[in-house]
Design a protein around this motif. Structure first.
Motif, PDB file in Angstrom:
ATOM      1  N   VAL A 133     -31.787  38.226 -44.482  1.00  0.00           N
ATOM      2  CA  VAL A 133     -31.922  39.761 -43.930  1.00  0.00           C
ATOM      3  C   VAL A 133     -31.339  40.640 -45.543  1.00  0.00           C
ATOM      4  CG1 VAL A 133     -31.270  41.761 -42.534  1.00  0.00           C
ATOM      5  CG2 VAL A 133     -32.383  39.481 -41.675  1.00  0.00           C
ATOM      6  N   ARG A 134     -30.146  40.159 -45.595  1.00  0.00           N
ATOM      7  CA  ARG A 134     -29.398  40.812 -46.790  1.00  0.00           C
ATOM      8  C   ARG A 134     -30.047  40.780 -47.996  1.00  0.00           C
ATOM      9  NH1 ARG A 134     -23.628  40.684 -45.689  1.00  0.00           N
ATOM     10  NH2 ARG A 134     -23.561  41.817 -43.536  1.00  0.00           N
ATOM     11  N   GLY A 135     -30.698  39.423 -48.401  1.00  0.00           N
ATOM     12  CA  GLY A 135     -31.462  39.453 -49.347  1.00  0.00           C
ATOM     13  C   GLY A 135     -32.626  40.516 -49.657  1.00  0.00           C
ATOM     14  N   ARG A 136     -33.273  40.726 -48.470  1.00  0.00           N
ATOM     15  CA  ARG A 136     -34.519  41.544 -48.186  1.00  0.00           C
ATOM     16  C   ARG A 136     -34.019  42.896 -48.711  1.00  0.00           C
ATOM     17  NH1 ARG A 136     -39.341  39.807 -45.603  1.00  0.00           N
ATOM     18  NH2 ARG A 136     -39.549  41.856 -44.970  1.00  0.00           N
ATOM     19  N   ALA A 137     -32.968  43.562 -47.927  1.00  0.00           N
ATOM     20  CA  ALA A 137     -32.689  44.552 -47.878  1.00  0.00           C
ATOM     21  C   ALA A 137     -31.569  45.198 -49.072  1.00  0.00           C
ATOM     22  CB  ALA A 137     -31.523  44.975 -46.702  1.00  0.00           C
ATOM     23  N   TYR A 138     -31.290  44.215 -49.878  1.00  0.00           N
ATOM     24  CA  TYR A 138     -30.222  44.548 -51.018  1.00  0.00           C
ATOM     25  C   TYR A 138     -31.186  45.303 -51.995  1.00  0.00           C
ATOM     26  CZ  TYR A 138     -26.797  43.980 -54.552  1.00  0.00           C
ATOM     27  OH  TYR A 138     -25.804  44.479 -55.462  1.00  0.00           O
ATOM     28  N   ASN A 139     -30.439  46.357 -52.424  1.00  0.00           N
ATOM     29  CA  ASN A 139     -31.016  47.216 -53.495  1.00  0.00           C
ATOM     30  C   ASN A 139     -30.034  47.644 -54.581  1.00  0.00           C
ATOM     31  OD1 ASN A 139     -29.505  49.234 -52.060  1.00  0.00           O
ATOM     32  ND2 ASN A 139     -31.103  50.745 -51.957  1.00  0.00           N
ATOM     33  N   GLY A 140     -29.015  46.960 -54.543  1.00  0.00           N
ATOM     34  CA  GLY A 140     -27.894  47.364 -55.467  1.00  0.00           C
ATOM     35  C   GLY A 140     -27.136  48.644 -55.461  1.00  0.00           C
ATOM     36  N   VAL A 141     -27.509  49.464 -54.450  1.00  0.00           N
ATOM     37  CA  VAL A 141     -26.694  50.592 -54.222  1.00  0.00           C
ATOM     38  C   VAL A 141     -25.692  50.246 -52.871  1.00  0.00           C
ATOM     39  CG1 VAL A 141     -26.680  53.040 -53.505  1.00  0.00           C
ATOM     40  CG2 VAL A 141     -28.525  51.661 -54.869  1.00  0.00           C
ATOM     41  N   SER A 142     -24.250  50.740 -52.983  1.00  0.00           N
ATOM     42  CA  SER A 142     -23.446  50.516 -51.955  1.00  0.00           C
ATOM     43  C   SER A 142     -22.642  51.933 -51.827  1.00  0.00           C
ATOM     44  CB  SER A 142     -22.588  49.244 -51.824  1.00  0.00           C
ATOM     45  OG  SER A 142     -22.055  49.012 -53.206  1.00  0.00           O
ATOM     46  N   LEU A 143     -22.275  51.976 -50.458  1.00  0.00           N
ATOM     47  CA  LEU A 143     -21.556  53.075 -50.341  1.00  0.00           C
ATOM     48  C   LEU A 143     -19.911  52.785 -50.719  1.00  0.00           C
ATOM     49  CD1 LEU A 143     -20.963  55.859 -48.856  1.00  0.00           C
ATOM     50  CD2 LEU A 143     -20.789  54.870 -46.696  1.00  0.00           C
ATOM     51  N   LEU A 144     -19.439  53.807 -51.589  1.00  0.00           N
ATOM     52  CA  LEU A 144     -18.258  53.424 -52.026  1.00  0.00           C
ATOM     53  C   LEU A 144     -17.090  54.047 -51.319  1.00  0.00           C
ATOM     54  CD1 LEU A 144     -17.718  53.572 -55.883  1.00  0.00           C
ATOM     55  CD2 LEU A 144     -17.376  51.816 -54.471  1.00  0.00           C
ATOM     56  N   ASP A 145     -17.478  55.495 -51.034  1.00  0.00           N
ATOM     57  CA  ASP A 145     -16.117  56.202 -50.266  1.00  0.00           C
ATOM     58  C   ASP A 145     -17.150  57.347 -49.579  1.00  0.00           C
ATOM     59  OD1 ASP A 145     -13.944  56.866 -49.716  1.00  0.00           O
ATOM     60  OD2 ASP A 145     -13.269  57.943 -51.471  1.00  0.00           O
ATOM     61  N   ALA A 146     -16.566  57.607 -48.627  1.00  0.00           N
ATOM     62  CA  ALA A 146     -17.040  58.631 -47.840  1.00  0.00           C
ATOM     63  C   ALA A 146     -15.889  59.426 -46.880  1.00  0.00           C
ATOM     64  CB  ALA A 146     -17.963  58.159 -46.654  1.00  0.00           C
ATOM     65  N   PRO A 147     -15.890  60.535 -46.776  1.00  0.00           N
ATOM     66  CA  PRO A 147     -14.687  61.282 -45.851  1.00  0.00           C
ATOM     67  C   PRO A 147     -14.761  60.672 -44.312  1.00  0.00           C
ATOM     68  CG  PRO A 147     -16.544  63.096 -46.293  1.00  0.00           C
ATOM     69  CD  PRO A 147     -16.891  61.723 -46.940  1.00  0.00           C
ATOM     70  N   LYS A 148     -13.549  60.736 -43.915  1.00  0.00           N
ATOM     71  CA  LYS A 148     -13.318  60.119 -42.596  1.00  0.00           C
ATOM     72  C   LYS A 148     -14.033  61.179 -41.385  1.00  0.00           C
ATOM     73  CE  LYS A 148      -9.314  57.625 -43.530  1.00  0.00           C
ATOM     74  NZ  LYS A 148      -8.133  57.392 -43.936  1.00  0.00           N
ATOM     75  N   PRO A 149     -14.534  60.670 -40.571  1.00  0.00           N
ATOM     76  CA  PRO A 149     -14.631  59.302 -39.840  1.00  0.00           C
ATOM     77  C   PRO A 149     -15.685  58.370 -40.934  1.00  0.00           C
ATOM     78  CG  PRO A 149     -15.500  60.555 -38.232  1.00  0.00           C
ATOM     79  CD  PRO A 149     -15.096  61.419 -39.425  1.00  0.00           C
TER      80      PRO A 149
END
Ligand SMILES: [Zn+2]
Length: 160
Positions: A133-149
């Motif tokens: 599932v991870r391999g199918r969904a992986y697109n090279g974009v990941s969340l680095l930082d977001a304000p809390k919560p």
């Protein structure tokens, strides 16, 4: 869905509106969210940080974008890991059935490999579909930082 444009990737900024677990005997998780589509340009080399704004709450999110080449490689690695996990699962399963089904002579216990194979079956049962599932969904974009919560936001891949 739009056709993929070379050098770019489409992602969805997900804002979780509510996440509730209800029920006592049977637990149901109800999550509602709103996705906003963004097209992000991939860098030529290395990785790049881009800022995306959540239209629901105006929060600014930092996402890390990797090159097409790197994304393809990671997808391949995840696919190989999924295949290997499946192979180990079936091999361990066959072994455990074979070994567990034998009638042992008096005073002889099952070989050490038997419990090891049972553990391998359990681990690979989870690992194989997870990698897949991870391999199918992986697109090279990941969340680095977001304000809390922080857990209110996520970045999801959009499949073309
Ligand atoms: Zn938001």
């Amino acid at each position: 869905m739009n056709r993929p444009i070379p050098g770019t990737v489409e992602v969805a900024v997900r804002h979780i509106l509510s996440d509730r677990v209800t029920g006592i005997l049977v637990r149901t998780r109800r999550t509602t969210w709103r996705d906003s589509l963004y097209r992000v340009r991939r860098p030529q080399t290395g990785k790049q940080t881009v800022e995306l704004t959540c239209p629901v709450c105006d929060a600014s999110l930092l996402a890390e974008v990797r090159t097409e080449e790197r994304t393809r490689r990671t997808k391949l690695v995840l696919r190989v890991l999924a295949a290997l996990s499946a192979i180990v699962f079936f091999a361990a399963f066959a072994y455990a059935v074979h070994e567990g089904g034998r009638t042992l002579p008096e005073g002889q216990s099952l070989p050490l490999l038997f419990p090891v194979s049972v553990v391998a079956i359990c681990v690979m049962f989870i690992a194989a579909p997870t990698f897949f599932v991870r391999g199918r969904a992986y697109n090279g974009v990941s969340l680095l930082d977001a304000p809390k919560p922080r857990r209110v936001h996520g970045i999801k891949s959009v499949r073309a």
